[in-house]
Design a protein around this motif. Sequence first.
Motif, PDB file in Angstrom:
ATOM      1  N   GLN A 169      32.139 -21.528 -17.509  1.00  0.00           N
ATOM      2  CA  GLN A 169      32.550 -20.248 -16.935  1.00  0.00           C
ATOM      3  C   GLN A 169      33.740 -19.637 -17.666  1.00  0.00           C
ATOM      4  OE1 GLN A 169      30.501 -19.136 -14.821  1.00  0.00           O
ATOM      5  NE2 GLN A 169      29.440 -21.008 -14.228  1.00  0.00           N
ATOM      6  N   ALA A 170      34.629 -20.477 -18.199  1.00  0.00           N
ATOM      7  CA  ALA A 170      35.812 -19.975 -18.904  1.00  0.00           C
ATOM      8  C   ALA A 170      36.318 -21.063 -19.841  1.00  0.00           C
ATOM      9  CB  ALA A 170      36.892 -19.560 -17.910  1.00  0.00           C
ATOM     10  N   GLU A 171      37.053 -20.634 -20.869  1.00  0.00           N
ATOM     11  CA  GLU A 171      37.563 -21.602 -21.853  1.00  0.00           C
ATOM     12  C   GLU A 171      38.808 -21.034 -22.520  1.00  0.00           C
ATOM     13  OE1 GLU A 171      36.025 -23.885 -25.943  1.00  0.00           O
ATOM     14  OE2 GLU A 171      34.620 -22.774 -24.662  1.00  0.00           O
TER      15      GLU A 171
ATOM     16  N   ALA B 198      26.900 -25.070 -16.954  1.00  0.00           N
ATOM     17  CA  ALA B 198      27.397 -23.799 -17.482  1.00  0.00           C
ATOM     18  C   ALA B 198      28.891 -23.917 -17.740  1.00  0.00           C
ATOM     19  CB  ALA B 198      27.122 -22.664 -16.507  1.00  0.00           C
TER      20      ALA B 198
ATOM     21  N   GLN C 287      26.235 -27.517  -6.287  1.00  0.00           N
ATOM     22  CA  GLN C 287      26.923 -27.522  -7.578  1.00  0.00           C
ATOM     23  C   GLN C 287      28.431 -27.651  -7.402  1.00  0.00           C
ATOM     24  OE1 GLN C 287      25.683 -24.157  -9.869  1.00  0.00           O
ATOM     25  NE2 GLN C 287      23.554 -24.799  -9.933  1.00  0.00           N
TER      26      GLN C 287
ATOM     27  N   THR D 125      17.581 -20.680 -14.320  1.00  0.00           N
ATOM     28  CA  THR D 125      18.672 -19.901 -13.729  1.00  0.00           C
ATOM     29  C   THR D 125      18.856 -20.258 -12.261  1.00  0.00           C
ATOM     30  OG1 THR D 125      18.306 -18.058 -15.250  1.00  0.00           O
ATOM     31  CG2 THR D 125      19.494 -17.584 -13.213  1.00  0.00           C
TER      32      THR D 125
ATOM     33  N   ARG E 149      20.509 -23.630 -11.939  1.00  0.00           N
ATOM     34  CA  ARG E 149      21.938 -23.648 -12.257  1.00  0.00           C
ATOM     35  C   ARG E 149      22.788 -22.988 -11.183  1.00  0.00           C
ATOM     36  NH1 ARG E 149      20.035 -22.163 -17.401  1.00  0.00           N
ATOM     37  NH2 ARG E 149      20.662 -20.012 -17.015  1.00  0.00           N
ATOM     38  N   THR E 150      22.207 -22.084 -10.423  1.00  0.00           N
ATOM     39  CA  THR E 150      22.991 -21.331  -9.451  1.00  0.00           C
ATOM     40  C   THR E 150      22.756 -21.771  -8.007  1.00  0.00           C
ATOM     41  OG1 THR E 150      21.245 -19.637  -9.362  1.00  0.00           O
ATOM     42  CG2 THR E 150      23.053 -19.292 -10.914  1.00  0.00           C
TER      43      THR E 150
ATOM     44  N   ASP F  70      36.485 -24.290 -17.570  1.00  0.00           N
ATOM     45  CA  ASP F  70      35.915 -24.255 -16.233  1.00  0.00           C
ATOM     46  C   ASP F  70      34.419 -24.476 -16.390  1.00  0.00           C
ATOM     47  OD1 ASP F  70      38.156 -23.693 -14.539  1.00  0.00           O
ATOM     48  OD2 ASP F  70      38.226 -21.706 -15.448  1.00  0.00           O
ATOM     49  N   VAL F  71      33.932 -25.623 -15.929  1.00  0.00           N
ATOM     50  CA  VAL F  71      32.526 -25.959 -16.113  1.00  0.00           C
ATOM     51  C   VAL F  71      31.873 -26.242 -14.771  1.00  0.00           C
ATOM     52  CG1 VAL F  71      32.817 -26.852 -18.455  1.00  0.00           C
ATOM     53  CG2 VAL F  71      33.086 -28.381 -16.514  1.00  0.00           C
ATOM     54  N   THR F  72      30.554 -26.094 -14.746  1.00  0.00           N
ATOM     55  CA  THR F  72      29.787 -26.337 -13.527  1.00  0.00           C
ATOM     56  C   THR F  72      28.831 -27.498 -13.744  1.00  0.00           C
ATOM     57  OG1 THR F  72      29.879 -23.981 -12.981  1.00  0.00           O
ATOM     58  CG2 THR F  72      28.230 -25.316 -11.835  1.00  0.00           C
TER      59      THR F  72
ATOM     60  N   ALA G  38      32.212 -27.041  -9.326  1.00  0.00           N
ATOM     61  CA  ALA G  38      33.023 -26.410 -10.374  1.00  0.00           C
ATOM     62  C   ALA G  38      34.203 -27.318 -10.679  1.00  0.00           C
ATOM     63  CB  ALA G  38      33.500 -25.034  -9.916  1.00  0.00           C
TER      64      ALA G  38
END
Length: 330
Positions: free
Chosen positions: A264-266, A262, A241, A233, A236-237, A277-279, A243
Motif C-alpha cells: 500500500q505504501a513504501e 499488496a 486480511q 482482486t 486480495r480485498t 505498508d503491506v497486506t 495490514a
Amino acid sequence: MRADRLVSLVLLLRQRGRLSAATLARELEVSTRTVLRDIDALSAAGVPVYAERGRHGGFALLPGFRTELTGLSHDEALALLVAGSRRGAQVFGLGSALASAVLKVVDALPDGYRDTAAGAARRLLIDPETDLLARRTDADEVPDAVVTEVRKAVFGGHRLRIRYAAVDQAPRWRTVDPIGLVTVRGQGYLLATRSGEDRTYRLARVLAAEELDEPARRPDRVDLDQAWRDRSTRFRTGGDQVAVLVRVDPARREELVATALAVQAEEIGEDGWLRLDVTFQDARHAEWALWQLATQAEALAPRWLRTSLRDRAAAVATRYEAAQPNMPTW
C-alpha cells in the motif's frame, strides 16, 4: 531465411485468406517483387496458391489446403498449445502427451533441422525445478484420473461433481459448472460457478471428480484472463486480511513483496532500511512471511504480531539453550 519466409507466407494465407502482394510484402517486410518470386517458388513446390485478378484480387490458397503434422492426438495438440509452460502441462495432466507430441514434431523435421534443433534445445533450460538457492518449485501433483475428468468437463461443457477438501474443512462432494483451468507458478486452479456464484478450486485439493451428462450453466464465451484478474482482486480485498507496517533490509524487499497480497505504501527510512505498508491474507500468513526474513525484517505494527514473533523466537532460543541429552559435544 527464405525457407522461414515461405512458411510465414503460407501461414498468412491460411489464417487470413486472400491477400494482395502489397499486403504480403508489408507483413513479411520484403519487396513485392520478392513476394512474387516466393509465390512462384511455392507453386513449383506443389503448394496450391493461385492469383485472383481485379481491384480486390490477390493471392490465396485452394480451399481445404492446410499444412499439418500427421499423427497428433487431441491431447498432444492441446499439450503443444500449453507448452509455453512445461509445468502447466504437468498440472493439467498433459505431461506425457507433451512428451509424445514433441517426439512427433522432432521426427517430422528434416534431418538437418532435426540435428540443429536438438543441439539448440540442449542449450536451453526453462523453468527448472529449483532456483539458485536450491529451493524446490514443485508443481502441484494431481492424480491423472481427477485432472482427466476435470478437463473433460471443462472442454465438453458439462457439469462436474468434485470431492473437495477445503482448508480446515472435511472433504465433501459438490456439483459445479466449470468455466476454465488456470495454472500459476505450478499450481492449478479450476474456475467454476456454484449455484450461480463464482468459485475457485485448487486442483491439488480435488480428491475425486466425475463429469456429468448435464450441460454446464455457463456463457458460451469467456475471457479467462479477465475472470482470473477479477477473482484475484476479490481475494486480495476480502476475508480476514491483515495490514502490517514492516521495516525491511532492501536486500530482502523482493522476497517480502513476493509473499504479500499488496503493497500500500513504501518509503526509505533514515537508516537506509525500507518501511512498507503491506497486506497479508490473514494473521497466520503475516507471521509466516515475517518469520522467513529472520532479523532482516521487523514488524512495527500491529502490536499483536510483534508479540507473536517475539514469543516464537523466545521459544526457539529456549529450545536451543537446553543441552541435548545423551548427545556428544564437539
